[in-house]
Motif scaffolding. Structure first.
Motif, short mmCIF file in Angstrom:
data_model
loop_
_atom_site.label_atom_id
_atom_site.label_comp_id
_atom_site.label_asym_id
_atom_site.label_seq_id
_atom_site.Cartn_x
_atom_site.Cartn_y
_atom_site.Cartn_z
N GLU B 3 48.02 72.72 44.48
CA GLU B 3 47.54 72.34 45.65
C GLU B 3 45.97 72.34 45.64
OE1 GLU B 3 50.34 74.56 48.94
OE2 GLU B 3 48.71 75.82 48.20
N VAL B 4 45.30 71.51 46.52
CA VAL B 4 43.98 71.40 46.85
C VAL B 4 43.55 72.79 47.53
CG1 VAL B 4 42.12 70.37 47.74
CG2 VAL B 4 43.85 69.15 46.34
N ALA B 102 46.83 60.48 47.65
CA ALA B 102 45.81 61.64 47.81
C ALA B 102 46.36 62.91 48.21
CB ALA B 102 44.76 61.37 48.43
N PHE B 104 45.60 66.53 49.96
CA PHE B 104 44.38 67.21 50.74
C PHE B 104 44.73 68.71 50.63
CE2 PHE B 104 42.61 63.85 53.25
CZ PHE B 104 43.44 62.77 52.80
N GLY B 105 43.42 69.25 51.05
CA GLY B 105 43.30 70.86 51.14
C GLY B 105 43.57 70.98 52.67
N GLN B 106 43.57 72.23 52.74
CA GLN B 106 44.05 72.66 54.29
C GLN B 106 42.81 72.41 55.10
OE1 GLN B 106 42.92 74.49 51.78
NE2 GLN B 106 42.33 76.68 52.16
#
Lengths: 112, 113
Positions: B3-4, B102, B104-106
């Motif tokens: 995860e980012v 892409a 994505f982070g949270q």
């Protein structure tokens, strides 16, 4: 300039009903289109992209270059589909290094 | 699943102060991005970063903004002198070679007071 339009900010349906989230785009080049979903308090995640032509969680979307549309459809909505949905566009042939242009998003609410 | 990750999740700062938003992209990814979303508005592209340099930036990304990848793992967004209108959710994203997806982070919610 590229632009993505999602005309509906809010969409409400009942469980089991068909749902269609609209997306139109304007872009002079060769676009790749995506649908991202954001469930409550979670991150944006890819739902599907037109090049893969997959069906994810029962959702499908067909790129219509004539109508410049990429509408998201599901024949029978489920309560767990309630989320924010974003249509996004990327330049497929250029040097934009993956830059995404997003629509305004549509909040889908599926009622029991 | 990789995860980012973004830190902090929420940052409150006074107008005129500098802030640094941090992101750890997925480890084998090569392309890095920052987006922002002002409350009630669409997600907007700020900047993309590849091969240790900015590859594209939007008109929002003016001289007050900068990005860097200081240590090969973190990817940071610095706002030099924050304005009230910088209040937004900031998303980091990364993608791999030849992969159009892409991740994505949270997000980091920045509130400028």
């Amino acid at each position: 300039a590229q632009r993505v339009t999602q005309p509906e900010k809010l969409l409400s349906v009942f469980k089991g009903a068909p749902v269609e989230l609209k997306c139109n785009y304007s872009y002079s080049g060769s676009p790749e289109l995506f649908w991202y979903v954001q469930y409550s308090r979670q991150r944006l995640q890819l739902l599907l992209r037109h090049i893969s032509r997959e069906s994810i969680k029962g959702f499908t979307a067909d790129l219509n270059k004539g109508e410049t549309s990429f509408h998201l459809k599901k024949p029978f909505a489920q309560e767990e589909d309630s989320a924010m949905y974003y249509c996004a566009l990327k330049d497929a042939g250029g040097t934009s290094y993956g830059k995404l242009t997003f629509g305004q998003g549509t909040i889908l609410t599926v009622h029991p | 699943e990789p995860e980012v990750t973004q830190t902090p999740s929420h940052q409150v700062t006074q107008m005129g102060q500098e802030v640094i938003l941090r992101c750890v992209p997925i480890s084998n990814h090569l392309y890095f991005y920052w987006y922002r979303q002002i409350l009630g508005q669409k997600v907007e592209f700020l900047v993309s970063f590849y091969n240790n340099e900015i590859s594209e930036k939007s008109e929002i990304f003016d001289d007050q903004f900068s990005v860097e990848r200081p240590d090969g793992s973190n990817f940071t967004l610095k706002i030099r002198s924050t304005k009230l209108e910088d209040s937004a959710m900031y998303f980091c994203a990364s993608s791999g070679w030849g992969d159009t997806e892409a991740f994505f982070g949270q997000g980091t919610r920045l509130t400028v007071v």
